[in-house]
Design a protein around this motif. Structure first.
Motif, PDB file in Angstrom:
ATOM      1  N   LEU A  17      56.998  19.936  70.874  1.00 52.12           N
ATOM      2  CA  LEU A  17      56.041  20.996  71.212  1.00 52.12           C
ATOM      3  C   LEU A  17      56.614  22.370  70.891  1.00 52.12           C
ATOM      4  O   LEU A  17      55.928  23.245  70.335  1.00 52.12           O
ATOM      5  N   GLU A  18      57.896  22.565  71.212  1.00 48.47           N
ATOM      6  CA  GLU A  18      58.527  23.856  70.926  1.00 48.47           C
ATOM      7  C   GLU A  18      58.611  24.109  69.424  1.00 48.47           C
ATOM      8  O   GLU A  18      58.421  25.239  68.957  1.00 48.47           O
ATOM      9  N   ILE A  19      58.914  23.048  68.683  1.00 43.29           N
ATOM     10  CA  ILE A  19      58.963  23.196  67.225  1.00 43.29           C
ATOM     11  C   ILE A  19      57.598  23.577  66.669  1.00 43.29           C
ATOM     12  O   ILE A  19      57.473  24.466  65.811  1.00 43.29           O
ATOM     13  N   MET A  20      56.547  22.949  67.167  1.00 46.45           N
ATOM     14  CA  MET A  20      55.187  23.242  66.697  1.00 46.45           C
ATOM     15  C   MET A  20      54.782  24.674  67.056  1.00 46.45           C
ATOM     16  O   MET A  20      54.167  25.384  66.246  1.00 46.45           O
ATOM     17  N   VAL A  21      55.111  25.112  68.265  1.00 42.49           N
ATOM     18  CA  VAL A  21      54.811  26.490  68.662  1.00 42.49           C
ATOM     19  C   VAL A  21      55.560  27.475  67.770  1.00 42.49           C
ATOM     20  O   VAL A  21      55.019  28.497  67.326  1.00 42.49           O
ATOM     21  N   GLY A  22      56.813  27.187  67.475  1.00 38.46           N
ATOM     22  CA  GLY A  22      57.590  28.058  66.605  1.00 38.46           C
ATOM     23  C   GLY A  22      57.011  28.141  65.210  1.00 38.46           C
ATOM     24  O   GLY A  22      56.936  29.227  64.608  1.00 38.46           O
ATOM     25  N   LEU A  24      53.913  27.636  64.440  1.00 39.74           N
ATOM     26  CA  LEU A  24      52.647  28.363  64.538  1.00 39.74           C
ATOM     27  C   LEU A  24      52.884  29.866  64.551  1.00 39.74           C
ATOM     28  O   LEU A  24      52.197  30.627  63.849  1.00 39.74           O
ATOM     29  N   ILE A  25      53.868  30.294  65.337  1.00 37.66           N
ATOM     30  CA  ILE A  25      54.180  31.736  65.388  1.00 37.66           C
ATOM     31  C   ILE A  25      54.650  32.237  64.027  1.00 37.66           C
ATOM     32  O   ILE A  25      54.250  33.309  63.556  1.00 37.66           O
ATOM     33  N   SER A  26      55.492  31.451  63.374  1.00 31.32           N
ATOM     34  CA  SER A  26      55.973  31.844  62.039  1.00 31.32           C
ATOM     35  C   SER A  26      54.822  31.946  61.053  1.00 31.32           C
ATOM     36  O   SER A  26      54.758  32.874  60.231  1.00 31.32           O
ATOM     37  N   LEU A  28      51.687  32.580  61.764  1.00 31.39           N
ATOM     38  CA  LEU A  28      50.896  33.775  62.083  1.00 31.39           C
ATOM     39  C   LEU A  28      51.558  35.037  61.549  1.00 31.39           C
ATOM     40  O   LEU A  28      50.893  35.938  61.037  1.00 31.39           O
ATOM     41  N   ILE A  29      52.884  35.102  61.671  1.00 30.84           N
ATOM     42  CA  ILE A  29      53.614  36.263  61.146  1.00 30.84           C
ATOM     43  C   ILE A  29      53.454  36.354  59.628  1.00 30.84           C
ATOM     44  O   ILE A  29      53.205  37.437  59.070  1.00 30.84           O
ATOM     45  N   MET A  30      53.582  35.219  58.935  1.00 32.34           N
ATOM     46  CA  MET A  30      53.457  35.210  57.480  1.00 32.34           C
ATOM     47  C   MET A  30      52.049  35.595  57.043  1.00 32.34           C
ATOM     48  O   MET A  30      51.859  36.336  56.074  1.00 32.34           O
ATOM     49  N   VAL A  31      51.038  35.082  57.783  1.00 35.86           N
ATOM     50  CA  VAL A  31      49.652  35.435  57.453  1.00 35.86           C
ATOM     51  C   VAL A  31      49.424  36.924  57.654  1.00 35.86           C
ATOM     52  O   VAL A  31      48.785  37.595  56.832  1.00 35.86           O
TER      53      VAL A  31
END
Length: 236
Positions: A17-22, A24-26, A28-31
């Protein structure tokens, strides 16, 4: 006695779960960065296009200014003159110009500035013809040497006034046949917003008025060529 290492006693790894959240955040930052870069590029392209358009307009208006500053003042008939050879409407100017020697044969030419709509865009067109028919109407002249000075989605309109003759308000057509306008204005507006694409452009005709025009109480005057139009019977 040796003890076996318990994984729970030290640092533990990331959960799924933590890997998936990370991730996702990455993502979003790239987008966000990608959108920011695209926005910057789009703004740069729009600014570059605007500068290029304004440069093209400025070049075209420079040609127009040179023309207007050298407009000649012949009239339709030397024996019995009735009007100067000049036409000014909201979308067209016709005048007589003395071309300079060089790439062009020297001499008098009819010149026509025209605001023309073509394929959804407006063109500022310059064309000319040899001055061989003093009394010719613009519609009867065979025009050639066409040059497009500007093309774009814009509105182009001419207006006229003669401040020295106390005609200080801009008119969208020139009705005075016994004199020429002192100034000609060209407005180029964005058809989408109605705003001016460049500041209002005003060109002044060359000085060639009667001395009486300079008087503070002069009600008006006629412009001269090689003789006196007033003496020839032109009325105010």
């Amino acid at each position: 006695m040796a003890h076996l290492h318990d994984p729970q006693d030290g640092e533990r790894g990331f959960t799924l779960l933590e890997i998936m959240v990370g991730l996702l955040i990455s993502s979003l930052i790239m987008v966000s960065l990608s959108m920011a870069v695209r926005s910057i590029n789009r703004g740069f392209d729009q600014a570059a296009a605007s500068f290029e358009r304004q440069g093209t307009i400025a070049t075209g208006l420079h040609v127009v200014a040179q023309d207007i500053s050298r407009i000649e003042r012949p009239f339709d008939n030397l024996e019995n003159p009735t009007r100067f050879l000049f036409t000014g409407t909201p979308g067209e100017i016709v005048y007589v110009l003395a071309e300079r020697p060089g790439n062009n044969p020297a001499g008098l030419y009819w010149v026509r500035l025209l605001a023309r709509v073509s394929d959804g865009a407006t063109e500022l067109v310059r064309m000319r013809a040899p001055f061989t028919q003093p009394g010719a109407e613009p519609a009867a002249i065979t025009w050639g040497d066409e040059v497009v000075l500007f093309r774009g989605r814009a509105g182009i309109e001419f207006s006229y006034r003669a401040p020295r003759a106390k005609l200080r308000s801009w008119a969208n057509s020139w009705q005075a046949v016994n004199m020429l306008p002192g100034q000609i204005k060209i407005e180029i507006t964005d058809t989408a917003t109605g705003r001016l694409l460049v500041p209002g452009f005003v060109a002044t005709l060359k000085i060639g008025a009667e001395a009486a025009c300079a008087a503070a109480d002069a009600a008006g005057c006629t412009m001269k060529s090689e003789g006196s139009l007033s003496a020839a019977g032109l009325k105010q």
